[in-house]
Design an enzyme around this catalytic site. Structure first.
Site, PDB file in Angstrom:
ATOM      1  N   TYR A   3       0.816  -1.213   0.000  1.00 38.95           N
ATOM      2  CA  TYR A   3       0.000   0.000   0.000  1.00 38.95           C
ATOM      3  C   TYR A   3       0.856   1.273   0.000  1.00 38.95           C
ATOM      4  CZ  TYR A   3      -4.488  -2.404   0.502  1.00 38.95           C
ATOM      5  OH  TYR A   3      -5.617  -3.164   0.269  1.00 38.95           O
ATOM      6  N   PHE A  43      -5.449   7.179   6.599  1.00 38.97           N
ATOM      7  CA  PHE A  43      -5.860   5.833   6.986  1.00 38.97           C
ATOM      8  C   PHE A  43      -4.751   4.789   6.808  1.00 38.97           C
ATOM      9  CE2 PHE A  43      -7.213   6.670   2.601  1.00 38.97           C
ATOM     10  CZ  PHE A  43      -6.624   5.620   1.916  1.00 38.97           C
ATOM     11  N   ARG A  55     -11.530  -5.707 -11.427  1.00 36.07           N
ATOM     12  CA  ARG A  55     -11.935  -4.488 -10.711  1.00 36.07           C
ATOM     13  C   ARG A  55     -13.448  -4.303 -10.801  1.00 36.07           C
ATOM     14  NH1 ARG A  55      -8.545  -1.400  -7.361  1.00 36.07           N
ATOM     15  NH2 ARG A  55      -9.709   0.422  -8.013  1.00 36.07           N
ATOM     16  N   THR A  59     -14.578   1.075  -4.351  1.00 31.95           N
ATOM     17  CA  THR A  59     -13.881   0.987  -3.063  1.00 31.95           C
ATOM     18  C   THR A  59     -14.843   1.132  -1.887  1.00 31.95           C
ATOM     19  OG1 THR A  59     -12.001   2.033  -4.165  1.00 31.95           O
ATOM     20  CG2 THR A  59     -11.935   1.952  -1.759  1.00 31.95           C
ATOM     21  N   ARG A  67     -18.005  -6.372  -3.477  1.00 30.38           N
ATOM     22  CA  ARG A  67     -18.187  -5.399  -2.393  1.00 30.38           C
ATOM     23  C   ARG A  67     -19.646  -4.969  -2.277  1.00 30.38           C
ATOM     24  NH1 ARG A  67     -12.768  -1.928  -3.933  1.00 30.38           N
ATOM     25  NH2 ARG A  67     -11.267  -3.049  -2.624  1.00 30.38           N
ATOM     26  N   HIS A 116      -8.773  -7.088  -2.411  1.00 34.95           N
ATOM     27  CA  HIS A 116      -7.930  -6.142  -3.157  1.00 34.95           C
ATOM     28  C   HIS A 116      -7.772  -6.637  -4.592  1.00 34.95           C
ATOM     29  CE1 HIS A 116      -4.528  -3.705  -4.421  1.00 34.95           C
ATOM     30  NE2 HIS A 116      -4.053  -4.817  -4.942  1.00 34.95           N
TER      31      HIS A 116
HETATM   32  P1  DAT Z   1      -9.151  -0.072  -3.841  1.00 35.42           P
HETATM   33  O1  DAT Z   1      -8.988  -1.135  -2.787  1.00 35.42           O
HETATM   34  O2  DAT Z   1     -10.547  -0.054  -4.396  1.00 35.42           O
HETATM   35  O3  DAT Z   1      -8.090  -0.123  -4.908  1.00 35.42           O
HETATM   36  P2  DAT Z   1      -7.756   2.294  -2.821  1.00 35.42           P
HETATM   37  O4  DAT Z   1      -6.547   1.792  -3.541  1.00 35.42           O
HETATM   38  O5  DAT Z   1      -8.195   3.692  -3.054  1.00 35.42           O
HETATM   39  O6  DAT Z   1      -9.016   1.346  -3.099  1.00 35.42           O
HETATM   40  O7  DAT Z   1      -7.544   2.128  -1.251  1.00 35.42           O
HETATM   41  C1  DAT Z   1      -6.913   0.961  -0.740  1.00 35.42           C
HETATM   42  C2  DAT Z   1      -7.665   0.517   0.481  1.00 35.42           C
HETATM   43  O8  DAT Z   1      -7.527   1.488   1.511  1.00 35.42           O
HETATM   44  C3  DAT Z   1      -9.175   0.359   0.299  1.00 35.42           C
HETATM   45  O9  DAT Z   1      -9.528  -0.898  -0.227  1.00 35.42           O
HETATM   46  C4  DAT Z   1      -9.687   0.545   1.687  1.00 35.42           C
HETATM   47  C5  DAT Z   1      -8.722   1.561   2.274  1.00 35.42           C
HETATM   48  N1  DAT Z   1      -9.252   2.923   2.162  1.00 35.42           N
HETATM   49  C6  DAT Z   1      -9.320   3.678   1.038  1.00 35.42           C
HETATM   50  N2  DAT Z   1      -9.868   4.875   1.278  1.00 35.42           N
HETATM   51  C7  DAT Z   1     -10.165   4.878   2.608  1.00 35.42           C
HETATM   52  C8  DAT Z   1     -10.752   5.825   3.489  1.00 35.42           C
HETATM   53  N3  DAT Z   1     -11.147   7.016   3.059  1.00 35.42           N
HETATM   54  N4  DAT Z   1     -10.900   5.453   4.793  1.00 35.42           N
HETATM   55  C9  DAT Z   1     -10.493   4.251   5.242  1.00 35.42           C
HETATM   56  N5  DAT Z   1      -9.922   3.314   4.461  1.00 35.42           N
HETATM   57  C10 DAT Z   1      -9.760   3.617   3.167  1.00 35.42           C
HETATM   58 MG    MG Z   2      -6.075   0.342  -4.899  1.00 33.52          MG
END
Ligand code: DAT
Ligand code: MG
Length: 152
Positions: free
Chosen positions: A51, A59, A87, A93, A104, A117
């Site tokens: 990540y 977060f 996806r 998300t 989801r 993920h």
């Molecule tokens: P995705 O998992 O759809 O690729 P992302 O890459 O934007 O989403 O974020 C990675 C993960 O982080 C997501 O699955 C859950 C967490 N996350 C994202 N935005 C968040 C937020 N605003 N508050 C808490 N957790 C969050």
């Molecule tokens: Mg992501």
């Protein structure tokens, strides 16, 4: 035959809630091929690397702690358009924005507990596959009825 690959991981909430077979089943039914599969409790370092793009987000710490808090089922799936298609099968998300019919949308209510993920693009998929899997853990095999799934 299209060799596109993506990295998918069932997060600790998905494993704890007993959705491993449900989730693997959705990708199998769609027509994709499973070429890598293992269960592990990720180290903090692995979670941080995975990540890394979110390092500055508020977060991040919570996210890393959650992902490394329990078993994750890490997978590599292969097939035509699998990165984008996965996806779409996963859904948005935020579970509130994820359409019914998506993983989801059907199975999650909270952004921090969104089950799975999936890599978001070609470069990310390559990076994540190399991060989570050694080359000798990837199983190259042919699906015998491939011609019934895609023409080329
Ligand atoms: P995705 O998992 O759809 O690729 P992302 O890459 O934007 O989403 O974020 C990675 C993960 O982080 C997501 O699955 C859950 C967490 N996350 C994202 N935005 C968040 C937020 N605003 N508050 C808490 N957790 C969050
Ligand atoms: Mg992501």
């Amino acid at each position: 035959m299209i060799k596109e690959r993506t990295f998918l991981a069932i997060k600790p909430d998905g494993v704890q809630r007993g959705y491993v077979s449900e989730i693997i089943g959705r990708f199998e039914k769609k027509g994709f091929k499973l070429v890598g599969l293992k269960q592990l409790i990720p180290s903090k370092q692995l979670a941080q690397d995975h990540y890394g793009v979110h390092r500055e987000r508020p977060f991040f710490k919570e996210l890393v702690e959650f992902i490394s808090s329990g078993p994750v089922v890490a997978m590599i799936w292969e097939g035509e358009g699998v990165i984008l298609s996965a996806r779409k099968l996963i859904g948005a998300t935020k579970p509130l924005e994820a359409e019914p019919g998506t993983i989801r949308g059907d199975l999650a209510i909270d952004i921090g507990r969104n089950i799975i993920h999936g890599s978001d693009g070609e470069e990310t998929a390559k990076f994540e596959i190399n991060l989570w899997f050694n080359q000798d853990e990837i199983c190259d095999w042919e699906i015998s009825d491939y011609e019934w799934r895609a023409e080329n």
